[in-house]
Design a protein around this motif. Structure first.
Motif, PDB file in Angstrom:
ATOM      1  N   ALA A 107      57.331 118.608  59.362  1.00 34.33           N
ATOM      2  CA  ALA A 107      55.884 118.819  59.539  1.00 34.33           C
ATOM      3  C   ALA A 107      55.629 120.308  59.651  1.00 34.33           C
ATOM      4  N   GLY A 108      54.670 120.783  58.903  1.00 31.84           N
ATOM      5  CA  GLY A 108      54.391 122.210  58.965  1.00 31.84           C
ATOM      6  C   GLY A 108      52.965 122.509  58.593  1.00 31.84           C
ATOM      7  N   GLY A 109      52.687 123.786  58.485  1.00 30.70           N
ATOM      8  CA  GLY A 109      51.351 124.202  58.091  1.00 30.70           C
ATOM      9  C   GLY A 109      51.359 125.669  57.732  1.00 30.70           C
ATOM     10  N   TYR A 110      50.316 126.106  57.063  1.00 32.88           N
ATOM     11  CA  TYR A 110      50.247 127.492  56.607  1.00 32.88           C
ATOM     12  C   TYR A 110      48.806 127.835  56.290  1.00 32.88           C
ATOM     13  N   GLU A 111      48.515 129.114  56.305  1.00 31.05           N
ATOM     14  CA  GLU A 111      47.204 129.590  55.861  1.00 31.05           C
ATOM     15  C   GLU A 111      47.328 131.075  55.538  1.00 31.05           C
ATOM     16  N   VAL A 112      46.610 131.495  54.539  1.00 27.47           N
ATOM     17  CA  VAL A 112      46.464 132.922  54.230  1.00 27.47           C
ATOM     18  C   VAL A 112      44.972 133.228  54.330  1.00 27.47           C
ATOM     19  N   MET A 113      44.623 134.170  55.205  1.00 26.38           N
ATOM     20  CA  MET A 113      43.209 134.388  55.513  1.00 26.38           C
ATOM     21  C   MET A 113      42.778 135.842  55.449  1.00 26.38           C
ATOM     22  N   THR A 114      43.735 136.761  55.491  1.00 27.44           N
ATOM     23  CA  THR A 114      43.333 138.156  55.728  1.00 27.44           C
ATOM     24  C   THR A 114      43.042 138.926  54.441  1.00 27.44           C
ATOM     25  N   ASP A 115      43.200 138.251  53.288  1.00 25.86           N
ATOM     26  CA  ASP A 115      42.977 138.983  52.043  1.00 25.86           C
ATOM     27  C   ASP A 115      41.571 138.797  51.499  1.00 25.86           C
ATOM     28  N   MET A 116      40.645 138.450  52.382  1.00 32.73           N
ATOM     29  CA  MET A 116      39.261 138.294  51.907  1.00 32.73           C
ATOM     30  C   MET A 116      38.319 138.993  52.887  1.00 32.73           C
ATOM     31  N   GLY A 167      35.059 139.568  55.369  1.00 31.96           N
ATOM     32  CA  GLY A 167      34.565 138.774  56.493  1.00 31.96           C
ATOM     33  C   GLY A 167      33.618 137.679  56.058  1.00 31.96           C
ATOM     34  N   ASP A 168      32.759 137.964  55.080  1.00 30.67           N
ATOM     35  CA  ASP A 168      31.787 136.972  54.642  1.00 30.67           C
ATOM     36  C   ASP A 168      32.474 135.787  53.967  1.00 30.67           C
ATOM     37  N   VAL A 169      33.476 136.107  53.161  1.00 30.02           N
ATOM     38  CA  VAL A 169      34.193 135.032  52.479  1.00 30.02           C
ATOM     39  C   VAL A 169      34.972 134.204  53.499  1.00 30.02           C
ATOM     40  N   ALA A 170      35.595 134.881  54.454  1.00 30.43           N
ATOM     41  CA  ALA A 170      36.327 134.166  55.506  1.00 30.43           C
ATOM     42  C   ALA A 170      35.371 133.256  56.276  1.00 30.43           C
ATOM     43  N   LYS A 171      34.179 133.778  56.549  1.00 33.07           N
ATOM     44  CA  LYS A 171      33.196 132.967  57.278  1.00 33.07           C
ATOM     45  C   LYS A 171      32.840 131.703  56.490  1.00 33.07           C
ATOM     46  N   TYR A 172      32.711 131.852  55.164  1.00 28.65           N
ATOM     47  CA  TYR A 172      32.432 130.665  54.348  1.00 28.65           C
ATOM     48  C   TYR A 172      33.534 129.635  54.525  1.00 28.65           C
ATOM     49  N   GLU A 230      24.747 123.016  60.486  1.00 27.04           N
ATOM     50  CA  GLU A 230      25.395 124.211  61.029  1.00 27.04           C
ATOM     51  C   GLU A 230      25.642 125.217  59.908  1.00 27.04           C
ATOM     52  N   ARG A 231      26.555 124.887  58.999  1.00 25.12           N
ATOM     53  CA  ARG A 231      26.947 125.875  57.984  1.00 25.12           C
ATOM     54  C   ARG A 231      25.754 126.351  57.161  1.00 25.12           C
ATOM     55  N   LEU A 232      24.960 125.402  56.644  1.00 25.54           N
ATOM     56  CA  LEU A 232      23.890 125.792  55.721  1.00 25.54           C
ATOM     57  C   LEU A 232      22.744 126.503  56.440  1.00 25.54           C
ATOM     58  N   THR A 233      22.690 126.405  57.760  1.00 21.85           N
ATOM     59  CA  THR A 233      21.660 127.158  58.481  1.00 21.85           C
ATOM     60  C   THR A 233      22.199 128.493  58.964  1.00 21.85           C
ATOM     61  N   GLY A 234      23.462 128.785  58.626  1.00 25.61           N
ATOM     62  CA  GLY A 234      23.995 130.106  58.956  1.00 25.61           C
ATOM     63  C   GLY A 234      24.777 130.162  60.256  1.00 25.61           C
ATOM     64  N   THR A 235      24.915 129.042  60.930  1.00 18.51           N
ATOM     65  CA  THR A 235      25.660 129.049  62.190  1.00 18.51           C
ATOM     66  C   THR A 235      27.145 129.215  61.911  1.00 18.51           C
ATOM     67  N   THR A 236      27.768 130.189  62.563  1.00 21.58           N
ATOM     68  CA  THR A 236      29.214 130.394  62.412  1.00 21.58           C
ATOM     69  C   THR A 236      29.946 129.736  63.582  1.00 21.58           C
ATOM     70  N   PHE A 237      31.281 129.745  63.502  1.00 21.92           N
ATOM     71  CA  PHE A 237      32.024 129.150  64.607  1.00 21.92           C
ATOM     72  C   PHE A 237      31.863 129.934  65.903  1.00 21.92           C
ATOM     73  N   SER A 238      31.767 131.257  65.779  1.00 19.96           N
ATOM     74  CA  SER A 238      31.515 132.049  66.991  1.00 19.96           C
ATOM     75  C   SER A 238      30.212 131.588  67.619  1.00 19.96           C
ATOM     76  N   GLY A 239      29.228 131.314  66.783  1.00 25.48           N
ATOM     77  CA  GLY A 239      27.929 130.859  67.271  1.00 25.48           C
ATOM     78  C   GLY A 239      28.015 129.504  67.959  1.00 25.48           C
TER      79      GLY A 239
END
Lengths: 388, 388
Positions: free
Chosen positions: B109-118, B120-125, B136-145
């Motif tokens: 069992a494992g997992g992976y992600e690559v996130m830092t090559d985009m 901030g806006d793309v990461a937020k998407y 939430e998403r379509l009204t602009g609410t982010t996870f921080s929000g």
């Protein structure tokens, strides 16, 4: 290892449904499955697994809980499983594992996809994400192209094979799908229609390719204790799954899908049954060549023997081993994430005598065969009716 | 129900690695896991399950087989599981089910992600796709929000709680992460640093939020027979998972994550253990408020008691119940699909005495807690060392 049974099954119609969402389609499938599962109530569901590729980028994250909340299964653990076009075949397998593990007595397995609300180019992108990225998708190779290479190789290898065999598969599957009210392309086609269709990727023409569809399917998997009290129960006798190199160029042989053969071998061994015991099969005919290869990979005939099976009508509805009585991906349709669970729905209906006009006679053992991508993943179930 | 054990665990460093791919990061984690699993060879692996959100739209389809082929596990059935940030917590759970079902003796069992090559806006998407889409998403609410709303509600509800408690969680987790060579942000921070960081979504500031990271993690789960012959083995005593309404607006209470509490209850019941038996925990501190809620949802204290636990240093490395000895998501990092498996890696190291400078003394029972989205999914494992 305790036994697992399918005790209920349902699906939406497959097709183009601009007024539906992935959630409403899933709800239709879920409600039909729950209705058919006399003896199981929504509150009994311990676990849910749903398959989807997430075409169109809809709810790419947490879409499992998003569909279970929509049908009111609040709190039930739900994860999305993705294995391209084999997503919900793997979801069914995972529900079987959940029940066999003892961690669930009742597990819901389903899948869904919405595909028809985008242009062909966008759809191609979303299908392409299931191909090998660097050497297939980014070079412009589509799935039709990948399967066309397999078809060319097959025709080169076996002198008895001709594009007419692809067309005959299409005619058979449309004849079956015309008897299935849930089919996307539920009309018959003639051999001339199939022969003369426009080329998509030589040697495959339009009638040798399945459509892109919207739809959802769901089955309810339960322990023997639960199944014993249900109206209908189909034993999951054997389960097999395997992976294969994702890119075609990494493989030695284009005339067979090794993961299918390996998955079948595992499933047969677990079931203590073989291809001779199978009364009908739902196989992954995303392209007509895929159905021919499946006959061989699943052991229904020797290598190179598929064209003869087609010529002899063995796999027609009235033949000795009907294949794709539902109409298959070709006629019933192929809403990616729903397809594997949809095959289990058909097998359940056949094995419990509820397949109406397309009922296979004396159907006791059925096989489902679901492929992801061009064979990067495959999963096979051997299902047995009349056990409980 | 037969027992399942973790017999090997590994992870890449978490961080920003422009020269790595999701496959190379996974290979690093896999190789370390396999090396640590004295007694298990690659050829023993019956099944693989990998978690990933697929940030950046890399290999969205068939990425399971794409990573297993990269490490040479040809033919092994592999599926990708997706439950947002809980993807690989669920992957671990699924591997446990596979072993308990008897269908696998050894499951990866494992997992992976690559996130830092985009940007901030793309990461937020890509993070946004795990939130509720329409409201939430379509009204602009982010996870921080979303988590800021939880934090506001928590501060409103409990008079003893203040933003300083968020800052103290950051200080503690950075102190731990500074002892972890695999940590993304492996440096200490002072309370003043944490207090005075720029606001991200009031009342949460930069030090109250985890980073976006690249990384991978993997564990090897095995049956008792296999585990008995291994150098190290940690028993998976309890497993629990649950879902919750995906959108925050559908919930009655913002000061708790119901799925976490439900998952913990199931896991404790299966283990026959309770919160008092837990010697340390790796919890899902994507935002500092999430760690406080976790204390309460996991039963480490009463509702509203988390600030006192922080003030008293109970959850520090030298405290009675160390939480996030690895540094947690805050300091170790949060490569979405790797996080849950990474928690299991830390628990394995702690329970087998291999946690070096951050070793929790007398660590016999550890808990991992992984949350998807803002709680739409949660999964808890109770792990026990020294059993075999």
């Amino acid at each position: 290892m305790r036994d697992a049974y399918i005790v209920g099954a349902g699906q939406s119609k497959y097709g183009a449904f601009p007024d539906e969402s992935y959630r409403s389609l899933f709800a239709t499938a879920y409600e039909e499955a729950m209705e058919s599962a006399g003896g199981v109530e929504p509150g009994d569901v311990d676990e849910a697994v749903v398959g989807s590729l997430g075409v169109g980028g809809r709810q790419l994250g947490l879409s499992g809980p998003a569909v279970t909340e929509h049908v009111g299964l609040h709190g039930v653990p739900c994860s999305r499983i993705e294995n391209a076009c084999a997503a919900s075949g793997y979801a069914v397998r995972q529900a079987v594992q959940a029940v066999k593990s003892g961690m669930a007595d009742v597990a819901l397995a389903g899948g869904y996809e919405v595909m028809t609300d985008m242009s062909g180019d966008v759809a191609k992108y979303w299908l392409g994400v299931s191909g090998e990225t660097e050497w297939e998708r980014l070079t412009g190779t589509t799935f039709s192209g990948v399967y066309a290479q397999m078809a060319s190789s097959y025709l080169d290898t076996y002198d008895d094979a001709s594009p007419d065999h692809f067309s005959k598969v299409a005619v058979k599957n449309h004849a079956n799908g015309a008897k299935n009210p849930k089919a996307h392309l539920g009309f018959e086609c003639s051999l001339d229609d199939a022969r003369n269709a426009p080329v998509v990727a030589d040697p495959l023409n339009l009638y040798h390719c399945c459509p892109t569809s919207d739809g959802a399917a769901a089955v309810i998997v339960a322990s023997e204790d639960v199944a014993s009290a249900c109206d209908d129960a189909v034993r999951v006798a054997g389960v097999g799954a395997a992976s294969e190199r994702v890119g075609l160029f990494q493989r030695d042989d284009y005339t067979s899908i090794r993961s299918s053969a390996q998955a079948a071998e595992t499933a047969y061994e677990m079931a203590g049954l073989g291809p001779d015991d199978v009364d009908f099969a739902e196989v992954h005919d995303c392209f007509a060549i895929a159905e021919l290869m499946a006959y061989e990979d699943l052991g229904f005939c020797e290598r190179g023997g598929a064209p003869e099976l087609v010529d002899d009508g063995v796999t027609e509805l009235g033949g000795d081993l009907p294949v794709n009585p539902s109409g298959g991906l070709k006629s019933k349709g192929h809403p990616i994430g729903a397809t594997g669970a949809g095959q289990a729905v058909e097998a359940f209906k056949q094995l419990t005598g509820h397949a109406d006009d397309r009922q296979v006679s004396d159907a006791n053992v059925g096989l489902t065969h679901n492929v992801g991508g061009s064979g990067g993943a495959a999963v096979v179930h051997v299902l047995e009716g009349g056990v409980l």
